[in-house]
Design a protein around this motif. Structure first.
Motif, short mmCIF file in Angstrom:
data_model
loop_
_atom_site.label_atom_id
_atom_site.label_comp_id
_atom_site.label_asym_id
_atom_site.label_seq_id
_atom_site.Cartn_x
_atom_site.Cartn_y
_atom_site.Cartn_z
N LYS A 50 0.83 -1.21 0.00
CA LYS A 50 0.00 0.00 0.00
C LYS A 50 0.86 1.26 0.00
O LYS A 50 0.69 2.15 -0.84
N VAL A 51 1.81 1.33 0.93
CA VAL A 51 2.61 2.55 1.09
C VAL A 51 3.65 2.69 -0.02
O VAL A 51 3.82 3.77 -0.60
N GLU A 54 2.20 3.69 -3.49
CA GLU A 54 1.99 5.13 -3.65
C GLU A 54 3.31 5.85 -3.90
O GLU A 54 3.37 6.80 -4.68
N LYS A 57 4.25 5.25 -7.47
CA LYS A 57 3.34 5.99 -8.35
C LYS A 57 3.68 7.48 -8.37
O LYS A 57 3.59 8.14 -9.42
N SER A 58 4.09 8.01 -7.22
CA SER A 58 4.40 9.44 -7.16
C SER A 58 5.85 9.75 -7.52
O SER A 58 6.28 10.91 -7.46
N THR A 275 6.81 -0.40 6.57
CA THR A 275 6.76 0.86 5.84
C THR A 275 7.76 1.87 6.41
O THR A 275 8.31 2.69 5.69
N SER A 324 4.54 7.23 7.50
CA SER A 324 4.77 8.14 6.37
C SER A 324 6.23 8.56 6.35
O SER A 324 7.00 8.27 7.28
#
Length: 336
Positions: A50-51, A54, A57-58, A275, A324
């Motif tokens: 999940k983390v 992203e 993708k970014s 993560t 994060s």
């Protein structure tokens, strides 16, 4: 000022204007995982995908590929890491089958210029980074909790995790330290539950006939519900079972709490620590100075927080926290 001097001055200004940190958008990170046979490991992999999905993708990194060995064997995981070296990964994040048996492969990766970050099941090779909770304290704290709940003490059953893994050894050592600190308790039996409910249930069912009455079960996570089922099937009085943040454990606990006021506690490392390891690897690739050993808090659930924790834990899953980039930067800064 001649042309050469002007060019040198322009280059110096350009360098000064560039960001101080290296670019990681072309960097590739791999996850080397030794085992996926329980809900904690499944949640760990889900959080990773999940983390990091992203992040890819970014454009933070080019890849963050997870790999899990078919068997929980250090030799197989060492070969997996050697393959990652050949595949040109810039960083390898490792949940290790052994704290020492992977050190040779880890050193090969470091010598090839690859950043290695171990977490949960950490490695002792000095070139690698390590992220863990204080597993000994996690074990010791269980006995301290029982000393307050059952001051008179009594017999305990210990359920351990995967044999030979750093986490198993550390939590068990903490539990035994706790028994030394609170000698009114005695460990009368020990089994390996592999952090899995079905394995724990069979192991507990197998040892119960040889045990005297027990007042508590000290655990490592993923084994509380299995222990409860085995004890119920044996027709024994239900002891205080320390839980490990799995949804089936929390659900059972709530049912017992609502029915008869059953009290216990639950504790584990959050699966989302994978993560944090990803972001720490990314920050190292990005030029940050990071201490080799980082400690994160374990995730505890009390009688008072049980209902809220159960609401936010998916069915079949584990109470979790995902990290994060900003969280990782705070953890790194606090260790300096």
């Amino acid at each position: 000022m001649n042309v050469r001097t002007m060019l040198l001055a322009s280059a110096a200004l350009a360098c000064a204007a560039m960001p101080a940190l290296a670019e990681t958008s072309a960097k590739k990170i791999a996850l080397s995982n030794n085992y996926a046979g329980n809900s904690w490991r499944q949640a760990m992999l889900t959080s990773w995908e999940k983390v990091t999905g992203e992040a890819v993708k970014s454009g933070v990194v080019a890849a963050a590929d997870p790999f899990t060995t078919a068997e929980n064997q250090a030799t197989e995981q060492a070969a997996q890491i050697q393959n990652m070296i050949l595949q040109g990964y810039d960083a390898i994040v490792v949940n290790a089958a052994s704290p020492t048996a992977l050190n040779g492969a880890v050193k090969e990766a470091c010598d090839a210029g690859i950043t290695v970050v171990s977490f949960d099941g950490i490695v002792t090779e000095p070139c690698a980074w390590r992220i863990a909770v204080d597993f000994k304290e996690m074990g010791r704290g269980q006995v301290e909790y029982l000393s307050k709940k059952i001051p008179a003490g009594g017999n305990l059953l210990e359920i351990r995790g995967l044999a030979g893994v750093f986490v198993d050894d550390e939590i068990s050592a903490g539990i035994h330290e706790g028994v030394k600190q609170f000698p009114q308790f005695k460990i009368v039996g020990s089994v390996h539950g592999d952090w899995a409910q079905d394995v724990a249930q069979k192991a507990v069912a197998g040892i119960l006939p040889s045990l005297p009455e027990i007042v508590g079960v000290v655990t490592q996570g993923g084994d509380g519900y299995g222990a409860a089922e085995a004890i119920k099937a044996a027709g024994r009085p239900m002891p205080t079972i320390i839980m490990g943040n799995r949804q089936d454990e929390l659900k059972w606990w709530k049912e017992q709490k609502d029915a008869n006021g059953y009290e216990t506690m639950s504790v584990s490392i959050a699966p989302g620590v994978s993560t944090l390891a990803f972001w720490v690897a990314q920050q190292i690739l990005d030029g940050k100075e990071v201490k080799k050993d980082l400690v994160v808090p374990f995730l505890s659930i009390s009688q008072e927080t049980l209902d809220d924790s159960l609401k936010t834990t998916p069915e079949g899953g584990v109470a979790n926290v995902e990290y994060s980039l900003e969280d990782a930067q705070k953890v790194i800064a606090s260790a300096q």
